[in-house]
Design an enzyme around this catalytic site. Sequence first.
Site, PDB file in Angstrom:
ATOM      1  CG  ASP A 461      58.148  43.724  92.334  1.00 51.59           C
ATOM      2  OD1 ASP A 461      57.125  44.091  90.687  1.00 51.59           O
ATOM      3  OD2 ASP A 461      56.887  44.735  92.598  1.00 51.59           O
ATOM      4  CG  ASP A 531      52.251  49.069  91.835  1.00 53.13           C
ATOM      5  OD1 ASP A 531      51.803  47.884  92.780  1.00 53.13           O
ATOM      6  OD2 ASP A 531      53.081  49.399  91.724  1.00 53.13           O
TER       7      ASP A 531
HETATM    8  C1  GLA Z   1      56.500  47.292  93.267  1.00 56.56           C
HETATM    9  C2  GLA Z   1      55.018  46.580  93.297  1.00 56.56           C
HETATM   10  C3  GLA Z   1      54.277  46.277  94.111  1.00 56.56           C
HETATM   11  C4  GLA Z   1      55.310  47.248  95.616  1.00 56.56           C
HETATM   12  C5  GLA Z   1      56.277  47.532  95.297  1.00 56.56           C
HETATM   13  C6  GLA Z   1      57.178  47.222  96.457  1.00 56.56           C
HETATM   14  O1  GLA Z   1      55.878  48.844  92.643  1.00 56.56           O
HETATM   15  O2  GLA Z   1      54.069  45.933  91.962  1.00 56.56           O
HETATM   16  O3  GLA Z   1      52.891  46.021  94.523  1.00 56.56           O
HETATM   17  O4  GLA Z   1      55.746  45.469  95.867  1.00 56.56           O
HETATM   18  O5  GLA Z   1      57.580  47.376  93.903  1.00 56.56           O
HETATM   19  O6  GLA Z   1      58.843  48.134  95.946  1.00 56.56           O
END
Ligand code: GLA
Length: 722
Positions: A461, A531
Amino acid sequence: MKKLFFLTALVASATQLLAKDIYVNTPSTTLLLNAEEGKPLHISYYGSKVTDASEVYNAYSLWEEAYPAFGAGCQELVCLSARHADGNMSTELVYISDTERQEQNAKVYVITMKDKVYDFQVDVCYRTYQNCDVIETWTEIRNNEKKPITLLQYASGFLPIRQGDVWVSHQHGAWGAEAQVTEEPLHAGQFLVQDYNSVKNAVVNRPNIMLSLDGKPQENQGRVIGAVLCWSGNFKMKVDTQGKNIHRFSAGISEDNAMYTLKKGESFTTPQLALTYSTEGMGGASRSFHRWARKNNMVAHGEKMRNILLNSWEGIYLDVDQQKCEKLMDGVKTLGGELFVLDDGWFGNKYRRNVDDKALGDWVTDTLKLPQGIPALAKAAKDRGLKFGIWIEPEMTNNPSELYEKHPDWIVCHPTREPIYGRGGTQLILDLSNPKVQDFVFQVVDNLMQETPDLYYIKWDANCEIHNFGSSYLTQDNQSHLYVDYHKGLINALKRIRAKYPDLVIQCCASGGGRVCYGLMPYFDEFWVSDNTDAQQRLFIQWGTSMFFPTNAMAQHVSASPNHQTGRQIPLKFRFDVAFTGRLGIEMRPSDFNERELAFAQRAIETYKHFRPLIQQGDLYRLISPYEGKGFCSEMIMNEQKTEGLFFAYKFEQYMDLFRPRFQFAGLDPNAIYTLTEINRDGGNADHWEGHKFSGQFLMENGVEINLSGQWASKVIHLKKN
Ligand code: GLA
């Protein structure tokens, strides 16, 4: 202006007698170059394959410099601008020589250009593939002058386009609403898409565009040029329109605040700009990019099947412990899934990750949450016959974290400034221009792999953008290298990881789809599309994303209802049918399913497994766009032999007397006979076409009625050639 165009065409006609034509060919397209010693390199054509350049010249074609530089002829858009060692700002590139070399699946053309006066060399490069109609272009800029020179603009490539009714399609978005498609005609002036984010260059604008040459963009007809910049940092894609003849297109790293100095003997390689030309509309251009990506590993392991996984984020968020993880593992196992991925919340020692504002950089297990450590979780997965994956965000840190306490000079921020924070009010970016930070990022993965050799998958990420420009590592003179050197450093670390762990599956995530770009995809197997897991909004996000990226790279998860981002309640079948067109996954607690839902989910996963090779390797045809505003969407995936396919129809609006489109198919063999069968059924009656035979021609011309009643109704139809 007409006169000028006529004159340039005459020049073209005369020049080609003395000069050399270079045909940069793919299986069905040609980019035609013309080179003559002591003269600039010219482009005269990009389109369907030609074998006789005189056809192009006799038709009054384009005649533009292939890589225009500032200084001599500086009244138009340029790709390159350099300040030479003596302060001269002008560059005049002329052709010296050219070579061709064969790679495994590809051919590379290198045309060497040199400044008329200075020891300043530019190789203009093109790579073509035997297995797809994509041309990559880039340059290698070399300073052979006696002292340092500075690059002020250094785009990757250039293309002139004949004016007509040319439209541009590009993508604009935000967190949770990535890749929204925008279409507009090109007008006089400049069209510009660019990014300032500097770390996640696909959240707002994406480094991809399509140019439809025959009026309003259409999915399956019309001439289209597609362009993709393979760069993960700030970019600019420009189309400059002056007068009435030509649009000038260039794309490359953004020159804003990014002057780049080359010492004597140093060179700079610009990132690839990938181009495709199609006569089958935007869909044709998309399919070329998809093939290019899959067959040439522009997404890692392009032709390898992807596993069905459960990601823990929306199921338990940061509330991680062994028991909850094992429950999710049991759940995904019962559903028929293959991989369990533990998301955020598993790490931190001195500072614990109970909220998303601490501990990034401290990649040690939080033993209060997971007393037996990560290997025990991997074992629990293995015992259930599941693979195991884990989330990391290795380019980032928090204040507080042990890492930041130890290395305050590792963050991106000028040492004179107070840092400005990102996510959680505490997040900072590590300065990847610093080789020590690159080592650290490599070691984050290396340590995990040493500790848990069974680790199969990593979700990588990146949730922050550069807020504070400056580096403690870069010298005073080279501060302006930061935007570029960050990404060079990142790629350096990724290359080391890939060299040591070639089989590791890695997902590219950046607050969802913030890094959906071909600059990084060669190192990643897939990306998290968004997301936002709301199935209705996903139709729009996935539609836009699929314009450039193949199904097997698109991570699409079924999540809970009501949806956590929008609160919308959508039936499970619709949620599955929307997730089916990519790499299927689950992003919820399977224990929340009732008995009926559980049975449906199990069947759907079994069905997905059956059709996995078709879905993950087939050709995508987008049919009815959700952006048309009619409340419907449809697309289909056909195998290359056109013997089998899946057709998807979605309805996401509901009012009385809503117009229902007739669903026409595409990409079929017109002479073949196909039987239609619905799959993923959740009760209800069979439609009239169920089990019947139709010719490909009939299905493409007339289509069939598809009964979709109520809001969030969907159908998936299997087509099988008899
Ligand atoms: C980001 C990612 C999510 C998740 C969160 C965890 O927002 O896009 O899918 O992994 O971080 O903190």
